[in-house]
Scaffold this active site. Sequence first.
Site, PDB file in Angstrom:
ATOM      1  N   MET A 154       1.507  80.242  23.622  1.00  0.00           N
ATOM      2  CA  MET A 154       2.723  80.968  23.287  1.00  0.00           C
ATOM      3  C   MET A 154       2.797  82.173  24.223  1.00  0.00           C
ATOM      4  O   MET A 154       1.928  83.046  24.181  1.00  0.00           O
ATOM      5  CB  MET A 154       2.664  81.402  21.818  1.00  0.00           C
ATOM      6  CG  MET A 154       3.812  82.251  21.345  1.00  0.00           C
ATOM      7  SD  MET A 154       3.795  82.496  19.548  1.00  0.00           S
ATOM      8  CE  MET A 154       2.320  83.506  19.346  1.00  0.00           C
ATOM      9  N   ARG A 287       1.413  83.911  12.188  1.00  0.00           N
ATOM     10  CA  ARG A 287       1.125  85.118  11.417  1.00  0.00           C
ATOM     11  C   ARG A 287       0.369  84.778  10.139  1.00  0.00           C
ATOM     12  O   ARG A 287      -0.551  85.491   9.741  1.00  0.00           O
ATOM     13  CB  ARG A 287       2.425  85.868  11.124  1.00  0.00           C
ATOM     14  CG  ARG A 287       2.931  86.624  12.331  1.00  0.00           C
ATOM     15  CD  ARG A 287       4.296  87.257  12.133  1.00  0.00           C
ATOM     16  NE  ARG A 287       4.638  88.058  13.301  1.00  0.00           N
ATOM     17  CZ  ARG A 287       5.810  88.661  13.487  1.00  0.00           C
ATOM     18  NH1 ARG A 287       6.752  88.545  12.570  1.00  0.00           N
ATOM     19  NH2 ARG A 287       6.023  89.378  14.574  1.00  0.00           N
ATOM     20  N   TYR A 434      -2.968  91.497  16.849  1.00  0.00           N
ATOM     21  CA  TYR A 434      -2.072  90.538  17.518  1.00  0.00           C
ATOM     22  C   TYR A 434      -1.144  89.817  16.544  1.00  0.00           C
ATOM     23  O   TYR A 434      -1.273  89.941  15.337  1.00  0.00           O
ATOM     24  CB  TYR A 434      -2.816  89.582  18.432  1.00  0.00           C
ATOM     25  CG  TYR A 434      -3.884  88.649  17.894  1.00  0.00           C
ATOM     26  CD1 TYR A 434      -4.061  88.378  16.551  1.00  0.00           C
ATOM     27  CD2 TYR A 434      -4.733  87.995  18.809  1.00  0.00           C
ATOM     28  CE1 TYR A 434      -5.035  87.492  16.121  1.00  0.00           C
ATOM     29  CE2 TYR A 434      -5.711  87.119  18.388  1.00  0.00           C
ATOM     30  CZ  TYR A 434      -5.854  86.867  17.036  1.00  0.00           C
ATOM     31  OH  TYR A 434      -6.821  85.987  16.618  1.00  0.00           O
ATOM     32  N   GLU A 435      -0.166  89.109  17.137  1.00  0.00           N
ATOM     33  CA  GLU A 435       0.931  88.492  16.387  1.00  0.00           C
ATOM     34  C   GLU A 435       1.748  89.535  15.620  1.00  0.00           C
ATOM     35  O   GLU A 435       2.246  89.276  14.525  1.00  0.00           O
ATOM     36  CB  GLU A 435       0.414  87.415  15.429  1.00  0.00           C
ATOM     37  CG  GLU A 435      -0.248  86.234  16.101  1.00  0.00           C
ATOM     38  CD  GLU A 435       0.664  85.523  17.092  1.00  0.00           C
ATOM     39  OE1 GLU A 435       1.896  85.620  16.943  1.00  0.00           O
ATOM     40  OE2 GLU A 435       0.147  84.893  18.025  1.00  0.00           O
ATOM     41  N   GLY A 436       1.905  90.709  16.214  1.00  0.00           N
ATOM     42  CA  GLY A 436       2.622  91.794  15.565  1.00  0.00           C
ATOM     43  C   GLY A 436       1.653  92.652  14.785  1.00  0.00           C
ATOM     44  O   GLY A 436       1.047  92.194  13.808  1.00  0.00           O
TER      45      GLY A 436
END
Length: 592
Positions: A154, A287, A434-436
Site C-alpha cells: 500500500m 487499521r 502507523y496506519e494513522g
Amino acid sequence: MSFLLYEVFQADKMWQNLPKLAQQVDKETAQAILQECAKIAEQELDPIARQGDEIGVSYKDGVVTTAPGYKKAFQTYVDGGWTALGGDVNYGGMGMPKMLTGLHEEMLCSADISFALYPVLTAGAALSLAKHGDEALKQRYLTRMYSGEWSASMCLTEAHSGSDLGIIRTKAIPQEDGTYNVSGTKIFITGGEHDLTENIVHLVLAKLPDAPAGPRGISLFLVPKFQVNDDETLGEFNNVSCGSIEHKMGIHASATCVMNFDDSKGYLIGELNKGLACMFTMMNFERIGVGIQGLGAAVRSYQNALEYAKDRLQGRALDSKQNGVKNPSQEADSIMVHGDVRRMLLNMKALNEGSRALSSYISMQLDYATYGEGDEQVKGETLAALMTPVAKAFFTDLGFENTVAGQQVFGGHGFIREWGQEQLVRDARITQIYEGTNGIQAMDLLVRKIATSNGAMLKVFTDEVNTYINENKDNDVMAEFIAPLGDAVNDLTHLTTDLLAKSQTNINELGASANDYLHVFGYTAMAYIWARMAQVSLSKKDNNGESGDDFYQSKLHTARYFYTRILPRRLSLIASAKSGCDCLFDIDDELF
C-alpha cells in the site's frame, strides 16, 4: 477463542443464518482452521522470529533479502492456502468471515509481527481490489494474490505528505491505451520489495496533472513490479525500484522501503479522483489489523511474564509472618506472592482478554456489513465504521502498555535481549504510529464519526448496550456488572453531549478531548463485552455461585478485576476531557 466464537457470540449460528456464509464455514471447519493456524504459528513462525529481529532484512543495489527462514516459512504458509483465507470465493479465495481471520491474525502477530505484515498487507490490498477493481484486473491480479504467488503493498506516504494525503506529488499521466504512467517516490512502504514472491502488486495513490486540489484529486492505481503478458507470464520490469530500506526501532524482519516509480505503467482502480475512498477500504482493514498486532504482542508478553513469575524466586510474601512461609522448601517464594506483580499480570490478563473479545465483536459487525442484509447490514456497517478507530488506537495503546508491563515483571531480565521481552516492546511501539497515528484515530472517532453524525452513530452502540442492560436489570446474579455498566454508558452519553455542545462555540474542544474520549469509549465498550463474558461464565456456575470449571472461574474473576480495578480509569479521563481546551491553547508557542 472458542469461548468467544461459540459461547459469547454464537458465531456458528450466525454463520448459518447468513446465506452468503452458510456454504463456506461451520463450527467444524472453523475449529480445524484455528488448530492448523496454531501449528503454523508455533512450528514455523516462532522459531524464526528471534533471528528475524536480530538479522533483519538486508538491502544491496535495490535488492531486498528477507531474514533467514522467512522465505521457507512464507512458502509453507502459501502451500497451506492461508493467503486465500478471507478472499473472494469468485477469484480463488476461501471467503472465511472476519471473526475467524481476525483470530488467525492474532496468532500470527503473537508469533511474529514482522512475518504477519507480508500476508496481511496483501490481504488488505486484495480487499480493495476486489471491491473497486474492474473484472480484468481482478482476474489477472487477484487470483495470483490469493494463491500467494504475488504479494502486495500500500503506497500512500511521501516524505512531505504523511497524514495529509491531499498534498501528495506522485503523478499519473494518462496514456492512449487507457493505462497511466505513474511517477513519484513513496516512503515507509511495508513489503515494498522483498524476495518472498515473484511479483509485487503496488496500490499507489497519485494525481493526474489536472486533478482537483486536495484529497478530492487523488486516484488509486495498481502498479505491478513486473508487467504481465497476455499469456499470464511475467513480462518486462515496470520501473518500480526500492531506493533504500528504513533502519527501525522494531519489526526488523519487515521490509520498510522507499519506493520509486519512474513512468511505471499503472491501471486505474475505481473512478478518477475517488482513489482515497478506494484506499480506505484497505486502510480500514489494516487499521483493525494493526489493533490486532498490538493485541498479539500483548498476549505474547503476558504468556512470557506469567511463566517467568511462577518460576522466579525472590523474597517472601508480606503475610508470611502471620500465615507462615508459603514455600518452605525453597529459599524464597515465587514473585507471584507479591501484590504488585499480581496487579501487573491481572491488568494484562483483563485487558488482553477484553481486547480479544472486543476485537471479535467488531469483526462480527464487519461480517454483518459484508454478508448481512437489510437493517442487520446497515447496523453492522455503522458499528464497524464507528469502532474501527477504537480497534486501532485503543488496542495498540493497551498492547504497548502490556508489553511494558510484561517487561517490568521480568525486571532486569526484561531489559536484555535473552528473554525476548524487549523485542515485544520495540515491535509493539510502531502499532501506535502507523496506519494513522492514534491521535488521528481519536479525531476520526470524535470528529468524523460522533460529531459529524451529531451523536447518531454512537446511539446505535449505546442503544444495543442499554437494551442488554434492561434485559438483565432484574438478574440479581449479574447485578455486580449491570449497575456499573449502566453508569459507564450514561457517563459516555453525557460526556458526548457535553463535548458536542461546547464544540458549537469552539471547535478546538473536540481536538483537545479526542484522545481522552476514545479511551473512555474503549473502556466502556470493553465493559459491555466483559459483562457478556461474565454472564456466560456465571451460567456454568455450581451450587456455590461460582463456575465449576477452572476456565470459567478464571474468566469470572478476571471480569470482576476489570470492573473493580480497570473500569474506574474512565473517571479521570472524563474529568480531563471536560476540563476544556483553554489550557492547551492559551500558552503561546514560544512558551512551550
